[in-house]
Scaffold this active site. Structure first.
Site, PDB file in Angstrom:
ATOM      1  N   HIS A  69      -5.739   2.842   0.932  1.00 56.65           N
ATOM      2  CA  HIS A  69      -4.946   4.005   1.358  1.00 56.65           C
ATOM      3  C   HIS A  69      -5.600   4.761   2.519  1.00 56.65           C
ATOM      4  CE1 HIS A  69      -2.950   3.001  -2.263  1.00 56.65           C
ATOM      5  NE2 HIS A  69      -3.567   3.813  -3.090  1.00 56.65           N
ATOM      6  N   ASP A 127       0.904  -1.156   0.000  1.00 53.02           N
ATOM      7  CA  ASP A 127       0.000   0.000   0.000  1.00 53.02           C
ATOM      8  C   ASP A 127       0.940   1.201   0.000  1.00 53.02           C
ATOM      9  OD1 ASP A 127      -1.530   2.242   0.652  1.00 53.02           O
ATOM     10  OD2 ASP A 127      -3.060   0.969   1.543  1.00 53.02           O
ATOM     11  N   HIS A 128       1.130   1.804  -1.172  1.00 51.68           N
ATOM     12  CA  HIS A 128       2.216   2.786  -1.263  1.00 51.68           C
ATOM     13  C   HIS A 128       1.976   3.998  -0.372  1.00 51.68           C
ATOM     14  CE1 HIS A 128      -0.353   4.896  -4.185  1.00 51.68           C
ATOM     15  NE2 HIS A 128       0.441   5.930  -4.076  1.00 51.68           N
ATOM     16  N   LYS A 181       4.632   6.870   2.217  1.00 55.97           N
ATOM     17  CA  LYS A 181       4.779   8.324   2.047  1.00 55.97           C
ATOM     18  C   LYS A 181       5.329   8.886   3.352  1.00 55.97           C
ATOM     19  CE  LYS A 181       1.107   8.992  -1.339  1.00 55.97           C
ATOM     20  NZ  LYS A 181       1.673   9.743  -2.459  1.00 55.97           N
TER      21      LYS A 181
HETATM   22  C1  BG6 Z   1      -3.457   4.418  -6.633  1.00 52.16           C
HETATM   23  C2  BG6 Z   1      -4.825   4.464  -7.246  1.00 52.16           C
HETATM   24  O1  BG6 Z   1      -3.345   3.344  -5.745  1.00 52.16           O
HETATM   25  O2  BG6 Z   1      -3.240   5.622  -5.925  1.00 52.16           O
HETATM   26  C3  BG6 Z   1      -4.960   5.652  -8.166  1.00 52.16           C
HETATM   27  O3  BG6 Z   1      -5.032   3.266  -7.978  1.00 52.16           O
HETATM   28  C4  BG6 Z   1      -4.609   6.932  -7.435  1.00 52.16           C
HETATM   29  O4  BG6 Z   1      -6.270   5.736  -8.692  1.00 52.16           O
HETATM   30  C5  BG6 Z   1      -3.268   6.778  -6.742  1.00 52.16           C
HETATM   31  O5  BG6 Z   1      -4.563   7.970  -8.373  1.00 52.16           O
HETATM   32  C6  BG6 Z   1      -2.965   7.968  -5.865  1.00 52.16           C
HETATM   33  O6  BG6 Z   1      -1.657   7.887  -5.400  1.00 52.16           O
HETATM   34  P1  BG6 Z   1      -0.837   9.210  -5.099  1.00 52.16           P
HETATM   35  O7  BG6 Z   1       0.449   8.694  -4.553  1.00 52.16           O
HETATM   36  O8  BG6 Z   1      -0.696   9.917  -6.407  1.00 52.16           O
HETATM   37  O9  BG6 Z   1      -1.646   9.983  -4.129  1.00 52.16           O
END
Ligand code: BG6
Ligand code: NDP
Length: 489
Positions: free
Chosen positions: A254, A191-192, A196
């Site tokens: 997220h 879960d990136h 952050k």
């Molecule tokens: C991704 C989603 O996991 O996260 C996208 O699939 C979204 O739809 C993105 O735009 C948002 O990530 P960040 O890091 O740009 O906020």
């Protein structure tokens, strides 16, 4: 008396270990020819490795189903790195990048892995990174297991991109398939958002600053609002997004992750087990969502910009939501009765991810004027992106006679103190190499998150329309209004 209650800091220790002592690895990227690999993973890996002394102990093998040679693959990666602003990568690509088609099967893949490890003197530590369509996660995991690749001469880890399942049942099934081949200590569910800096800083903010702790509960806080706004749309990902919708795409993962960090108890120490245990306790205390706690929206064309239904690849009768507002209640001692409102949407007015803490007002409003409440609540905005930082709003007397109040704020911006924040994928890849799972989602966490949203997935009614570039459908206001609240700007 010993007042030193500091606990060992596992992440800090592992960051030091990273620079000093990363073991040699082969990273096998399934889907190494795809969008994620080219745009995010390989640039992150290159940047991470090029800054370190051990860069020559990490080899990369890309795997996909199409035929191409090592040279063709290296060329496409070289282009992708250039697009990411990276020059001079040719030598790295030539020395450390390899390509293998999956067409001849997993046994052939196993031989190729053994051959690269032998020629490069690698001890058999392997990372299998699944950057492939989620429909082939299960076959790929089974393929690795059947070819005897789930264990090896060294440490074997598997990294799985999102989405991890598309409901509770499919996520549980995916966990089951994984556990047939791997154990939890080998599995890294991405879960990136967790990687952050600003999301990690929520922990530092809460547990490094006791100032707010006394009011960080049902007595001091009226509501918590988490906002995820994007001005971009579905970015050419119609096939994925139309099956997903914003609830699956960002709320289940997220935003619920951010919520758990805002709401969790202090872990006994900063190790991966203690932190993930506390996060999962928050999820367990949240009841499944009820339909009345959700408002769904879909963007419509405005000012010449396409609406969702006109986007290429989207069926013209799609009822997929591109916006949702929801209310979560956490049934535990700290948060009983405090609503957590979340709203997320695409093609909104601006890009903004923010946590807003709305503190309770004073018990008696001394400064009311003509029967009107003058004082706004104290509000803490924690801005996760962009322009990362904090704003604390408070009331001031305006100069002059009587008591006229105005809202002012104290602000802090990361950019004033720190240089660029590291991209999330660099942090994640570094942690996989070290073997630190803190920023990855555990099996019970992912299933709890699906349990909460499961009842409101796949609604068949038409979402409320909202024009591109606005704040979402007006009906979204119904969610904070459930408790007599409103969204805070
Ligand atoms: C991704 C989603 O996991 O996260 C996208 O699939 C979204 O739809 C993105 O735009 C948002 O990530 P960040 O890091 O740009 O906020
Ligand atoms: P793409 O469709 O761009 O790439 C998928 C890649 O997988 C292709 O290179 C394809 O190559 C390969 N592939 C397909 N089937 C197999 C298979 N059975 N075995 C090995 N390789 C295979 O997808 P993305 O890169 O966009 O997404 C990949 C994963 O990352 C998905 O799970 C997605 O949800 C996730 N993700 C992507 C994000 C992004 O920004 N792109 C953001 C967050 C998550 P070939 O056809 O040659 O086999």
């Amino acid at each position: 008396m010993n007042t030193d209650v500091s606990a060992p800091n596992a992440r800090q220790a592992s960051a030091e270990a990273f620079t000093a002592d990363v073991e040699p690895h082969l990273i096998v990227i399934f889907g190494g020819t795809g969008d994620l690999a080219h745009r995010k993973l390989l640039p992150a890996l290159y940047n991470l490795l090029s800054a370190r002394e051990f860069a020559d102990t990490i080899e990369v093998l890309a795997v996909a189903t199409s035929d191409r040679t090592d040279e063709e693959y290296r060329e496409s990666v070289g282009e992708a790195l250039k697009d990411a602003g990276i020059e001079g990568s040719e030598q790295w690509c030539a020395e450390f990048l390899h390509y293998q088609s999956l067409k001849p099967g997993y046994d052939q893949l196993a031989s190729r892995i053994a051959s690269i490890e032998k020629s490069s003197g690698l001890p058999g530590n392997r990372v299998f990174y699944l950057a492939i369509p989620p429909q082939v996660f299960d076959d790929t995991i089974k393929g690795l297991g059947e070819a005897g690749l789930a264990s090896g001469p060294g440490k074997v880890k598997v990294v799985i991109e999102k989405p991890f399942g598309d409901d509770l049942e499919s996520a549980s099934e995916l966990n089951r398939i994984l556990f047939e081949c791997f154990d939890e200590t080998q599995i890294y569910r991405i879960d990136h958002y967790l990687a952050k800096e600003t999301v990690q800083n929520l922990m530092a903010f809460r547990f490094g600053n006791p100032l707010f702790e006394a009011s960080w509960n049902r007595v001091g806080i009226e509501s918590v609002q988490i906002t995820f706004e994007e001005d971009i749309g579905i970015a050419g990902r119609a096939r994925y997004f139309d099956r997903s919708g914003i609830i699956r795409d960002v709320i289940q993962n997220h935003l619920l992750q951010v919520l758990t960090i805002v709401a969790m108890e202090s872990p006994v120490q900063l190790d991966q087990m203690s932190i993930r245990d506390e996060k999962v306790k928050v999820l367990r205390a949240i009841s499944p969502l009820r339909p009345e706690e959700v408002v769904r929206g879909q963007y419509t064309s405005a000012n010449g910009e396409l609406g969702y239904l006109e986007e290429e690849g989207v069926p013209n009768d799609s009822v997929t939501e591109t916006y949702a507002a929801v209310r979560f209640m956490i049934d535990n001692w700290r948060w009983q009765g405090v609503p957590f409102y979340l709203q997320a949407g695409k093609r909104l007015e601006e890009r903004l991810t923010r946590v807003t803490i709305v503190f309770r007002g004073p018990p008696v409003y001394l400064f009311d004027r003509d029967g009107h409440r003058q004082a706004e609540p104290n509000v803490l905005h924690i801005i996760l992106q962009p322009n990362e930082g904090f704003d604390l709003r408070f009331q001031m007397k305006t100069p002059g006679e009587g008591y006229d109040l105005a809202t002012e704020s104290l602000g802090y911006r990361y950019a004033d103190s720190f240089a660029d924040l590291p991209p999330a994928y660099e942090t994640l890849l570094a942690d996989v190499l070290i073997g630190d799972q803190t920023l990855f989602v555990r099996s019970d966490e992912v299933e709890e998150a699906w349990r909460i949203v499961d009842p409101i997935l796949d609604a068949s009614d038409k979402p409320h329309g909202y024009p591109v570039g606005t704040k979402g459908p007006i009906e979204g206001d119904r969610i904070p209004a459930l408790d007599g609240d409103r969204w805070i700007d």
